[in-house]
Design a protein around this motif. Structure first.
Motif, PDB file in Angstrom:
ATOM      1  N   CYS A 113     -20.258 -37.284  -3.318  1.00 21.88           N
ATOM      2  CA  CYS A 113     -19.911 -38.358  -2.754  1.00 21.88           C
ATOM      3  C   CYS A 113     -18.587 -38.897  -3.316  1.00 21.88           C
ATOM      4  O   CYS A 113     -18.691 -38.708  -4.791  1.00 21.88           O
TER       5      CYS A 113
ATOM      6  N   LEU B 113     -18.183 -42.194  -3.308  1.00 19.58           N
ATOM      7  CA  LEU B 113     -18.485 -43.550  -3.724  1.00 19.58           C
ATOM      8  C   LEU B 113     -19.686 -43.473  -4.481  1.00 19.58           C
ATOM      9  O   LEU B 113     -20.316 -42.457  -4.764  1.00 19.58           O
TER      10      LEU B 113
ATOM     11  N   CYS C  56     -22.593 -45.980  -4.633  1.00 19.87           N
ATOM     12  CA  CYS C  56     -23.356 -47.105  -4.133  1.00 19.87           C
ATOM     13  C   CYS C  56     -24.422 -47.326  -5.133  1.00 19.87           C
ATOM     14  O   CYS C  56     -25.206 -46.214  -5.394  1.00 19.87           O
TER      15      CYS C  56
ATOM     16  N   CYS D 156     -28.156 -45.945  -4.424  1.00 17.17           N
ATOM     17  CA  CYS D 156     -28.040 -44.618  -4.106  1.00 17.17           C
ATOM     18  C   CYS D 156     -27.853 -43.641  -5.335  1.00 17.17           C
ATOM     19  O   CYS D 156     -28.660 -42.839  -5.707  1.00 17.17           O
TER      20      CYS D 156
ATOM     21  N   ASN E 169     -19.654 -42.455   5.095  1.00 19.78           N
ATOM     22  CA  ASN E 169     -19.176 -43.730   4.673  1.00 19.78           C
ATOM     23  C   ASN E 169     -17.777 -43.973   5.009  1.00 19.78           C
ATOM     24  O   ASN E 169     -17.340 -45.001   4.888  1.00 19.78           O
TER      25      ASN E 169
END
Ligand code: SAM
Ligand code: SF4
Length: 354
Positions: free
Chosen positions: A47, A49, A51, A54, A124
């Protein structure tokens, strides 16, 4: 496809499964009479990002590339799913699915399958704006874009990257490309973005997006979930109730996880997914394929079945289909987050596919 009545009560929360012989049906039935028709495919665990609910800020290892299913392997499994197992819906997810190279091309191969599955994606949104039309042309039917806040500083605090404008552009581009509905997935974190819930709903209503709040689940890679930190569905209703009047939507819920509420009398709605406090396991229609080729009957499964070895070992489609059926037959009644002794699965959400 309707549930097969095996005369067995559907009791969520029980860890045991009835020992009934599996009826001779091609569908992905389980011992509780549920039929999985909705396949979630994780395309990568990577990913762009981080978060906080997560992934950790750093230090997460990715799956080695040779373990990931190739496009040809994915298409073969999806072909088996739609043509032999009764799957009608396929959702692409991850990790971040848009990081998968040439994903538009894979999407077009999926929508060319017979019978054609409905194709959706959870993303996302980073980098989606310039690819929206290509995805619509490839046959993508629907999209969920994750957005927890419309405040740029809060976004950066949660996602650990300053990317809010990219996500807002993705939402607008999805709508302009004709994807319908365009849904927003939001997770609320106590003391961080919970107070912004009404503003997020106002934004969604103004843009014609379908907003759904998801209760935070114990699936983060760093195992930091804490029940007292979770903003519950009931609290989300109260937070939204400070600005809006919510009344239950008359729409049928079916196997959908979201409880739907009319906003100020409707017709616009907001969804709340009470995964932890009011689990919807009894109506679950999902089966899952991880990026490295494992079948899971549940997000919270502690067991999974490796199909990659079968694929690469020259096994026939019928044998793969039988293995998939057997895995789903063993699906438990429900997750056990609310039971003593609950164990979080070893794979985090980002490696299972959300
Ligand atoms: N990267 C994509 C995205 O963020 O939409 C797809 C994968 S992500 C794992 C899928 C969905 O799971 C997102 O909407 C995300 O907000 C949600 N999610 C991630 N971790 C979660 C958690 N611990 N509890 C509830 N939802 C979570
Ligand atoms: Fe990435 Fe989605 Fe997880 Fe956020 S929720 S870190 S965007 S996989």
């Amino acid at each position: 496809m309707t549930a097969v009545d095996l005369g067995i009560p559907r009791v969520p929360g029980a860890h045991t499964r009835p020992s009934a012989p599996r009826p001779d049906t091609p569908a992905l039935i389980d011992t509780f009479g549920r039929v999985a028709t909705d396949l979630r495919v994780s395309l990568t665990d990577k990913c762009n990002l981080r978060c906080s609910y997560c992934m950790p800020a750093e230090g997460l290892d990715w799956m080695p590339g040779e373990q990931l299913l190739t496009d040809d392997e994915l298409v073969r499994l999806m072909h088996i799913a739609v043509s032999m197992l009764g799957v009608t819906d396929i959702r692409l997810t991850g990790g971040e699915p848009l990081l998968r190279p040439r994903l538009e091309h894979l999407a077009a191969r999926i929508t060319a399958l017979k019978p054609r599955p409905r194709l959706s994606m959870t993303t996302n949104g980073i980098g989606f704006a310039k690819r929206a039309k290509a995805f619509a042309d490839a046959g993508l039917d629907r999209i969920n874009i994750s957005l927890d806040t419309i405040n740029r500083a809060t976004f950066e605090r949660i996602a650990r990257r300053d990317r809010l404008p990219h996500v807002l552009n993705a939402l607008a581009a999805a709508r302009e490309a004709g994807l319908d509905p365009v849904k927003i997935n939001a997770v609320l974190l106590r003391g961080i973005n919970e107070h912004e819930a009404p503003a997020l709903l106002r934004f969604a209503l103004a843009g014609g997006y379908h907003l759904r709040f998801i209760e935070q689940m114990p699936l983060d890679a760093q195992h930091g979930w804490n029940r007292s930190e979770m903003v519950t569905a009931e609290e989300i209703q109260d937070l939204l109730g400070t600005e809006f009047t919510l009344t239950p939507s008359p729409a049928k819920r079916g196997g959908a996880p979201a409880e739907r509420w009319l906003v100020d009398g409707g017709p616009q709605e907001v969804g709340i997914i009470p995964s932890v406090t009011r689990p919807f396991c009894a109506a679950c229609e999902r089966t899952r394929l991880t990026a490295d080729g494992a079948i899971r009957s549940c997000l919270f499964s502690t067991e999974e079945t490796d199909l990659r070895a079968l694929l690469r070992g020259g096994v026939s489609d019928e044998d793969i289909a039988d293995t998939w059926r057997a895995t789903m037959w063993g699906k438990l009644a429900g997750h056990e987050i609310n039971e003593a002794g609950f164990a979080q699965p070893i794979r985090p959400m980002s490696a299972i596919g959300g």
